[in-house]
Design an enzyme around this catalytic site. Structure first.
Site, mmCIF file in Angstrom:
data_model
loop_
_atom_site.group_PDB
_atom_site.id
_atom_site.type_symbol
_atom_site.label_atom_id
_atom_site.label_comp_id
_atom_site.label_asym_id
_atom_site.label_seq_id
_atom_site.Cartn_x
_atom_site.Cartn_y
_atom_site.Cartn_z
ATOM 1 C CG ASP A 109 7.052 1.847 6.783
ATOM 2 O OD1 ASP A 109 5.840 2.036 6.592
ATOM 3 O OD2 ASP A 109 7.609 0.732 6.739
HETATM 4 N N1 URA Z 1 6.745 -1.926 2.823
HETATM 5 C C1 URA Z 1 7.114 -1.561 4.057
HETATM 6 O O1 URA Z 1 7.181 -2.389 4.950
HETATM 7 N N2 URA Z 1 7.434 -0.286 4.261
HETATM 8 C C2 URA Z 1 7.399 0.667 3.317
HETATM 9 O O2 URA Z 1 7.712 1.825 3.582
HETATM 10 C C3 URA Z 1 6.998 0.269 2.026
HETATM 11 C C4 URA Z 1 6.669 -1.034 1.802
#
Ligand code: URA
Length: 247
Positions: A104
């Site tokens: 993310d």
């Molecule tokens: N899980 C998440 O919630 N975000 C990420 O970036 C990676 C794994």
């Protein structure tokens, strides 16, 4: 760089390592015009012309990079909103490197970048059990039975998550630092898993792929990986196609 011919042929996807040895033994390979039947011979794909059954073998150097993604970067190859993209952080590569899976915008940490699609698929496919380790600062103090739910698998949007390993690393006044190890990667999975037990993720970092750890690599920094590093990723189960490349 010089490498054994059979390894080069396997890397170019011509055949498995054994299959490449058979091609050499059968006299089907020429290096700079000379038929080669000897297995120990080394060649340099940037200097030598390697031909199989009369057709030149094209080698694209496969590159594997471990980046410490900082928060605020997107893991797509372009962004319509004009936000910084992870490839902006890599300089001096002529190969087109893409991220293996996503993180993310706000998530930090280990992000593999490569031009090897096969390797990327193997890392992402749950079949190969490549663990991805995350450290999540979450609000409050999850109870052991809540963490146990995450370990067993929890229903997210109609699908149960695969078993995970979960442990509390430390606590501050209002938050807990929880390590969670997954071998799947659904969108925003860690955030959703903690949301499901009513503990919000306030900071998230991926710290390892398999046994390949981010270590002391600073945010925005990266390093090129070698075969030893790649083996650490697949310590559970090395996919057959990858086995041909590593040796
Ligand atoms: N899980 C998440 O919630 N975000 C990420 O970036 C990676 C794994």
């Amino acid at each position: 760089m010089e490498e054994r011919l059979q390894k080069l042929l396997a890397k170019a996807g011509m055949a498995s390592r054994r299959g490449a040895e058979a091609l050499i033994r059968a006299g089907r390979i020429r290096v700079n015009g000379q038929v080669v039947t000897e297995l120990g011979l080394k060649a340099d794909p940037t200097q030598d012309t390697i031909v199989c059954d009369g057709k030149e073998v094209h080698f694209e150097q496969k590159v594997y990079v471990l980046l410490n993604k900082p928060s605020g970067y997107v893991t797509t190859m372009s962004d319509p909103q004009g936000r910084p993209i992870v490839t902006d952080l890599l300089t001096g590569f002529k190969e087109r490197l893409f991220p293996v899976g996503r993180l993310d915008l706000e998530t930090e940490g280990a992000l593999l970048m490569t031009n090897d699609g096969e390797m990327a698929n193997a890392i992402l496919h749950p079949r190969y059990h490549v663990n991805k380790t995350y450290e999540a600062w979450v609000s409050g103090f999850p109870r052991p039975e809540q963490l146990h739910l995450l370990e067993q698998g929890i229903m997210l949007e109609g699908v149960t998550t695969l078993p995970a390993q979960v442990r509390v690393l430390k606590r501050s006044k209002h938050q807990s630092l929880v390590e969670i190890i997954l071998h799947e990667g659904k969108k925003r999975q860690v955030r959703k898993m903690f949301q499901a037990i009513n503990h919000k993720v306030v900071h998230l970092k991926r710290t390892a792929y398999g046994q390949l750890r981010l270590g002391t690599l600073g945010p925005g920094k990266y390093r090129i990986l070698d075969d030893k590093d790649l083996k650490k990723i697949f310590s559970n189960k090395i996919p057959f196609t990858i086995k041909n490349i590593l040796a």
